[in-house]
Design an enzyme around this catalytic site. Structure first.
Site, PDB file in Angstrom:
ATOM      1  N   ASP A  19       8.521 -65.842  15.829  1.00  0.00           N
ATOM      2  CA  ASP A  19       9.270 -66.174  17.037  1.00  0.00           C
ATOM      3  C   ASP A  19      10.752 -66.287  16.693  1.00  0.00           C
ATOM      4  OD1 ASP A  19       9.491 -66.701  19.717  1.00  0.00           O
ATOM      5  OD2 ASP A  19       8.950 -68.817  19.556  1.00  0.00           O
ATOM      6  N   HIS A  36      14.630 -57.789  18.077  1.00  0.00           N
ATOM      7  CA  HIS A  36      13.279 -57.256  17.827  1.00  0.00           C
ATOM      8  C   HIS A  36      13.317 -56.199  16.721  1.00  0.00           C
ATOM      9  CE1 HIS A  36      11.814 -59.600  21.056  1.00  0.00           C
ATOM     10  NE2 HIS A  36      12.344 -58.883  22.033  1.00  0.00           N
ATOM     11  N   LEU A 130      -4.270 -56.060   0.635  1.00  0.00           N
ATOM     12  CA  LEU A 130      -4.060 -56.917   1.816  1.00  0.00           C
ATOM     13  C   LEU A 130      -4.618 -56.269   3.083  1.00  0.00           C
ATOM     14  CD1 LEU A 130      -2.338 -59.318   3.204  1.00  0.00           C
ATOM     15  CD2 LEU A 130      -0.591 -57.562   3.513  1.00  0.00           C
TER      16      LEU A 130
HETATM   17  C1  IPE Z   1       4.571 -65.951  21.013  1.00  0.00           C
HETATM   18  O1  IPE Z   1       5.925 -66.057  21.201  1.00  0.00           O
HETATM   19  C2  IPE Z   1       4.145 -64.519  21.115  1.00  0.00           C
HETATM   20  C3  IPE Z   1       4.549 -63.663  19.998  1.00  0.00           C
HETATM   21  C4  IPE Z   1       5.140 -64.070  18.932  1.00  0.00           C
HETATM   22  C5  IPE Z   1       4.203 -62.269  20.128  1.00  0.00           C
HETATM   23  P1  IPE Z   1       6.552 -66.292  22.650  1.00  0.00           P
HETATM   24  O2  IPE Z   1       8.018 -66.396  22.461  1.00  0.00           O
HETATM   25  O3  IPE Z   1       6.067 -65.281  23.609  1.00  0.00           O
HETATM   26  O4  IPE Z   1       5.922 -67.707  23.060  1.00  0.00           O
HETATM   27  P2  IPE Z   1       6.478 -68.819  24.025  1.00  0.00           P
HETATM   28  O5  IPE Z   1       6.801 -68.163  25.323  1.00  0.00           O
HETATM   29  O6  IPE Z   1       7.694 -69.390  23.370  1.00  0.00           O
HETATM   30  O7  IPE Z   1       5.384 -69.831  24.109  1.00  0.00           O
HETATM   31  C1  IPE Z   2       9.345 -63.079  19.169  1.00  0.00           C
HETATM   32  O1  IPE Z   2      10.670 -63.333  19.520  1.00  0.00           O
HETATM   33  C2  IPE Z   2       8.938 -61.653  19.438  1.00  0.00           C
HETATM   34  C3  IPE Z   2       8.067 -61.453  20.605  1.00  0.00           C
HETATM   35  C4  IPE Z   2       7.532 -62.409  21.330  1.00  0.00           C
HETATM   36  C5  IPE Z   2       7.769 -60.073  20.981  1.00  0.00           C
HETATM   37  P1  IPE Z   2      11.097 -63.756  20.973  1.00  0.00           P
HETATM   38  O2  IPE Z   2      11.445 -62.527  21.748  1.00  0.00           O
HETATM   39  O3  IPE Z   2      10.088 -64.620  21.607  1.00  0.00           O
HETATM   40  O4  IPE Z   2      12.424 -64.581  20.671  1.00  0.00           O
HETATM   41  P2  IPE Z   2      12.940 -65.899  21.381  1.00  0.00           P
HETATM   42  O5  IPE Z   2      11.810 -66.871  21.377  1.00  0.00           O
HETATM   43  O6  IPE Z   2      13.350 -65.530  22.771  1.00  0.00           O
HETATM   44  O7  IPE Z   2      14.087 -66.353  20.546  1.00  0.00           O
HETATM   45 MG    MG Z   3       9.806 -66.612  21.739  1.00  0.00          MG
END
Ligand code: IPE
Ligand code: IPE
Ligand code: MG
Length: 242
Positions: A19, A36, A130
């Protein structure tokens, strides 16, 4: 392996909620898609590091069933990245003896992506190092519902007796069938929630949350998480395990 990891127990299965890609980009005044992109590079590096450390299963949350709620632009950018990195991943997997597996409901993706996923699994299935598991269009609740439907079908066809449904049998209907449960869950970027990840499998997993944003994750961060895991006393509801 360097000295810091000497005498450490390496968890067999590490699950990761990657995240913070968006926050990483925002901090730099960049569009979220750049976060990303950088996050994909970090995934590639982490696969190689985990393979070298001797981790047997690494399961990363790449795209949740809820992530479709994001803007059309962001979802589109993620799909493009997915297409691009699938090709690179095939090479990395072959070079590092990595077996790739996807969990989640893949049929919601465009046909070429589904074919790419199938190819990745097919061409790496005999690798013995792995196992790198990517959760895409994955949701823990969705996985449990799909498993329940599959079981109901088998009951209807007289292949399964409801009395014979045990926790083990149920596990066998999940996307993670035959995989051990995660020992350690790492979530980057500080949020203290599961976000619908591996709800069944994480029942007794040790949780480690770091403020590090995913694109900044590194070998040192992984080692810190493993060091913290080594200080835990796992109990599984009993009194003492060591
Ligand atoms: C969880 O992250 C999903 C992935 C890492 C793919 P999100 O950013 O979507 O989760 P929330 O919205 O903070 O709970
Ligand atoms: C995690 O990063 C990647 C995905 C959920 C695809 P986020 O896109 O959720 O990044 P934040 O949480 O907005 O910083
Ligand atoms: Mg996120």
């Amino acid at each position: 392996m360097d000295n810091t990891m000497e005498n450490m127990v390496i968890p067999q299965h590490v699950a990761l909620i990657l995240d913070g890609n968006g926050r990483w980009a925002k901090k730099r005044g960049l569009p979220r898609s750049m976060g990303h992109k950088e996050g994909c590079v970090t995934v590639e590096k982490t696969v190689e590091i985990a393979a070298r450390m001797g981790i047997k299963y690494l399961t990363v949350y790449g795209f949740s069933t809820e992530n479709w709620k994001r803007s059309k632009e962001e979802v589109g950018a993620l799909m493009q990245l997915f297409r691009f990195y699938m090709v690179r991943l095939l090479k990395i997997a072959k070079n590092n003896n990595v077996r790739v597996k996807m969990i989640g409901e893949r049929n919601r993706f465009d046909k070429d992506i589904v074919e790419g996923i199938n190819r990745l699994e097919r061409e790496t299935k005999d690798n013995t190092g792995l196992t790198f598991v990517i959760a895409v269009n994955y949701g823990g609740r969705d996985e449990i519902v799909r498993a329940a439907k599959k079981m109901a079908e088998e009951v209807k066809m007289n292949k399964l007796n409801p009395e014979d449904i045990t926790e083990n049998v149920f596990s066998g209907f999940l996307d993670t069938a035959k995989m051990p449960d995660p020992d350690l869950l790492i979530r980057t970027s500080g949020e203290l929630r599961l976000s619908n990840y591996l709800l069944w499998q994480l029942a007794y997993t040790e949780i480690y949350v770091t403020d590090c944003l995913w694109p900044d994750f590194s070998k040192e961060e992984l080692e810190k998480a493993i060091a913290a895991y080594n200080k835990r006393e796992r109990r599984f509801g009993g009194v003492q395990t060591k």
